[in-house]
Design a protein around this motif. Structure first.
Motif, mmCIF file in Angstrom:
data_model
loop_
_atom_site.group_PDB
_atom_site.id
_atom_site.type_symbol
_atom_site.label_atom_id
_atom_site.label_comp_id
_atom_site.label_asym_id
_atom_site.label_seq_id
_atom_site.Cartn_x
_atom_site.Cartn_y
_atom_site.Cartn_z
ATOM 1 N N LYS A 91 -9.347 -29.437 -32.921
ATOM 2 C CA LYS A 91 -7.985 -29.453 -32.365
ATOM 3 C C LYS A 91 -7.658 -28.113 -31.718
ATOM 4 C CE LYS A 91 -5.980 -32.795 -35.578
ATOM 5 N NZ LYS A 91 -5.060 -32.973 -36.727
ATOM 6 N N LYS A 92 -7.998 -27.024 -32.419
ATOM 7 C CA LYS A 92 -7.711 -25.676 -31.929
ATOM 8 C C LYS A 92 -8.407 -25.400 -30.598
ATOM 9 C CE LYS A 92 -8.279 -20.877 -33.455
ATOM 10 N NZ LYS A 92 -8.751 -20.027 -34.567
ATOM 11 N N LYS A 93 -9.635 -25.912 -30.453
ATOM 12 C CA LYS A 93 -10.422 -25.652 -29.240
ATOM 13 C C LYS A 93 -10.318 -26.775 -28.206
ATOM 14 C CE LYS A 93 -13.661 -22.425 -31.180
ATOM 15 N NZ LYS A 93 -13.347 -21.358 -30.230
ATOM 16 N N ASN A 94 -9.395 -27.713 -28.453
ATOM 17 C CA ASN A 94 -9.196 -28.839 -27.542
ATOM 18 C C ASN A 94 -10.487 -29.625 -27.328
ATOM 19 O OD1 ASN A 94 -7.507 -30.467 -26.027
ATOM 20 N ND2 ASN A 94 -7.887 -29.329 -24.142
ATOM 21 N N ARG A 95 -11.175 -29.924 -28.426
ATOM 22 C CA ARG A 95 -12.454 -30.632 -28.370
ATOM 23 C C ARG A 95 -12.373 -32.000 -29.061
ATOM 24 N NH1 ARG A 95 -17.048 -27.094 -28.080
ATOM 25 N NH2 ARG A 95 -18.269 -28.993 -28.280
ATOM 26 N N LEU A 96 -11.206 -32.607 -28.995
ATOM 27 C CA LEU A 96 -11.039 -33.937 -29.573
ATOM 28 C C LEU A 96 -11.418 -34.987 -28.552
ATOM 29 C CD1 LEU A 96 -7.665 -33.471 -31.456
ATOM 30 C CD2 LEU A 96 -9.963 -33.533 -32.436
ATOM 31 N N PRO A 97 -11.869 -36.150 -28.937
ATOM 32 C CA PRO A 97 -12.062 -36.588 -30.311
ATOM 33 C C PRO A 97 -13.299 -35.959 -30.943
ATOM 34 C CG PRO A 97 -12.788 -38.317 -28.827
ATOM 35 C CD PRO A 97 -12.212 -37.204 -27.972
ATOM 36 N N LEU A 98 -13.236 -35.766 -32.235
ATOM 37 C CA LEU A 98 -14.358 -35.236 -32.996
ATOM 38 C C LEU A 98 -15.331 -36.373 -33.283
ATOM 39 C CD1 LEU A 98 -15.663 -32.930 -34.637
ATOM 40 C CD2 LEU A 98 -14.256 -33.649 -36.569
ATOM 41 N N LYS A 99 -16.579 -36.169 -32.977
ATOM 42 C CA LYS A 99 -17.583 -37.200 -33.234
ATOM 43 C C LYS A 99 -18.030 -37.111 -34.691
ATOM 44 C CE LYS A 99 -19.253 -37.327 -28.539
ATOM 45 N NZ LYS A 99 -20.404 -37.197 -27.651
ATOM 46 N N VAL A 100 -18.081 -38.280 -35.332
ATOM 47 C CA VAL A 100 -18.442 -38.348 -36.746
ATOM 48 C C VAL A 100 -19.505 -39.418 -36.931
ATOM 49 C CG1 VAL A 100 -17.585 -38.787 -39.083
ATOM 50 C CG2 VAL A 100 -16.111 -37.656 -37.413
ATOM 51 N N LEU A 101 -20.537 -39.084 -37.696
ATOM 52 C CA LEU A 101 -21.577 -40.038 -38.050
ATOM 53 C C LEU A 101 -21.333 -40.496 -39.481
ATOM 54 C CD1 LEU A 101 -24.319 -41.476 -37.635
ATOM 55 C CD2 LEU A 101 -25.367 -39.442 -38.615
ATOM 56 N N PHE A 102 -21.147 -41.799 -39.651
ATOM 57 C CA PHE A 102 -20.977 -42.377 -40.982
ATOM 58 C C PHE A 102 -21.957 -43.525 -41.110
ATOM 59 C CE2 PHE A 102 -18.942 -45.676 -43.637
ATOM 60 C CZ PHE A 102 -18.994 -45.007 -44.854
ATOM 61 N N LEU A 103 -22.821 -43.457 -42.090
ATOM 62 C CA LEU A 103 -23.817 -44.496 -42.312
ATOM 63 C C LEU A 103 -23.350 -45.377 -43.454
ATOM 64 C CD1 LEU A 103 -26.576 -45.711 -41.677
ATOM 65 C CD2 LEU A 103 -27.581 -44.096 -43.278
ATOM 66 N N ASP A 104 -22.957 -46.595 -43.129
ATOM 67 C CA ASP A 104 -22.518 -47.546 -44.151
ATOM 68 C C ASP A 104 -23.747 -48.246 -44.707
ATOM 69 O OD1 ASP A 104 -21.361 -49.435 -45.757
ATOM 70 O OD2 ASP A 104 -20.127 -50.337 -44.192
ATOM 71 N N GLN A 105 -24.053 -47.960 -45.951
ATOM 72 C CA GLN A 105 -25.232 -48.545 -46.596
ATOM 73 C C GLN A 105 -24.874 -49.806 -47.378
ATOM 74 O OE1 GLN A 105 -27.440 -45.501 -48.718
ATOM 75 N NE2 GLN A 105 -26.651 -43.972 -47.306
ATOM 76 N N GLU A 106 -23.702 -50.350 -47.084
ATOM 77 C CA GLU A 106 -23.187 -51.564 -47.720
ATOM 78 C C GLU A 106 -23.017 -51.411 -49.222
ATOM 79 O OE1 GLU A 106 -25.390 -54.995 -46.429
ATOM 80 O OE2 GLU A 106 -25.131 -54.480 -44.332
ATOM 81 N N ALA A 107 -22.943 -50.179 -49.684
ATOM 82 C CA ALA A 107 -22.691 -49.916 -51.096
ATOM 83 C C ALA A 107 -21.583 -48.871 -51.219
ATOM 84 C CB ALA A 107 -23.957 -49.416 -51.775
ATOM 85 N N GLU A 108 -20.801 -48.730 -50.143
ATOM 86 C CA GLU A 108 -19.755 -47.722 -50.101
ATOM 87 C C GLU A 108 -18.450 -48.317 -50.631
ATOM 88 O OE1 GLU A 108 -20.944 -44.907 -49.286
ATOM 89 O OE2 GLU A 108 -22.736 -45.558 -48.240
ATOM 90 N N TRP A 109 -17.634 -47.472 -51.235
ATOM 91 C CA TRP A 109 -16.312 -47.896 -51.642
ATOM 92 C C TRP A 109 -15.508 -48.248 -50.409
ATOM 93 C CZ3 TRP A 109 -15.561 -48.707 -56.673
ATOM 94 C CH2 TRP A 109 -16.339 -48.001 -57.586
ATOM 95 N N GLN A 110 -14.697 -49.269 -50.485
ATOM 96 C CA GLN A 110 -13.900 -49.702 -49.331
ATOM 97 C C GLN A 110 -12.961 -48.598 -48.867
ATOM 98 O OE1 GLN A 110 -14.439 -52.555 -47.574
ATOM 99 N NE2 GLN A 110 -13.086 -51.561 -46.092
ATOM 100 N N ASN A 111 -12.431 -47.799 -49.793
ATOM 101 C CA ASN A 111 -11.542 -46.697 -49.401
ATOM 102 C C ASN A 111 -12.265 -45.668 -48.530
ATOM 103 O OD1 ASN A 111 -9.450 -47.842 -50.815
ATOM 104 N ND2 ASN A 111 -9.651 -46.512 -52.590
ATOM 105 N N VAL A 112 -13.550 -45.438 -48.800
ATOM 106 C CA VAL A 112 -14.327 -44.500 -47.988
ATOM 107 C C VAL A 112 -14.509 -45.076 -46.585
ATOM 108 C CG1 VAL A 112 -16.561 -43.365 -47.707
ATOM 109 C CG2 VAL A 112 -15.499 -43.515 -49.977
ATOM 110 N N VAL A 113 -14.840 -46.350 -46.495
ATOM 111 C CA VAL A 113 -15.022 -47.002 -45.199
ATOM 112 C C VAL A 113 -13.714 -46.972 -44.407
ATOM 113 C CG1 VAL A 113 -15.598 -49.170 -44.041
ATOM 114 C CG2 VAL A 113 -16.871 -48.471 -46.083
ATOM 115 N N ASP A 114 -12.610 -47.227 -45.074
ATOM 116 C CA ASP A 114 -11.309 -47.220 -44.403
ATOM 117 C C ASP A 114 -10.934 -45.836 -43.890
ATOM 118 O OD1 ASP A 114 -11.126 -49.915 -45.011
ATOM 119 O OD2 ASP A 114 -9.766 -49.613 -46.713
ATOM 120 N N TYR A 115 -11.280 -44.815 -44.679
ATOM 121 C CA TYR A 115 -10.967 -43.442 -44.278
ATOM 122 C C TYR A 115 -11.672 -43.088 -43.008
ATOM 123 C CZ TYR A 115 -10.159 -38.421 -44.617
ATOM 124 O OH TYR A 115 -9.792 -37.118 -44.359
#
Length: 73
Positions: A49-73
């Motif tokens: 945000k400070k460097k005006n570099r949004l959106p921030l790219k995020v890698l999330f690997l869903d291994q189908e064993a994740e808590w739903q709250n983590v996936v929602d976040y």
């Protein structure tokens, strides 16, 4: 013997992540939902945000064993 510096963890973390954004055109944060990756994600989001570099790219690997709250976040 402990040597105390006039630096704190917050400032050094922000400084290091700013260096990454300054040195690399593409920054991707890997996110697992744990406390460590959540902390890095939030620090990187602050710097992006400070460097005006949004959106921030995020890698999330869903291994189908994740808590739903983590996936929602």
């Amino acid at each position: 013997m402990k040597i105390f510096l006039k630096e704190n963890v917050w400032d050094k973390a922000i400084e290091r992540i700013e260096y990454i954004f300054d040195e690399f055109q593409e920054v991707i944060v890997s996110f697992s939902g744990g406390k460590d990756s959540t902390t890095i994600f939030n620090l990187a989001l602050i710097v992006a945000k400070k460097k005006n570099r949004l959106p921030l790219k995020v890698l999330f690997l869903d291994q189908e064993a994740e808590w739903q709250n983590v996936v929602d976040y």
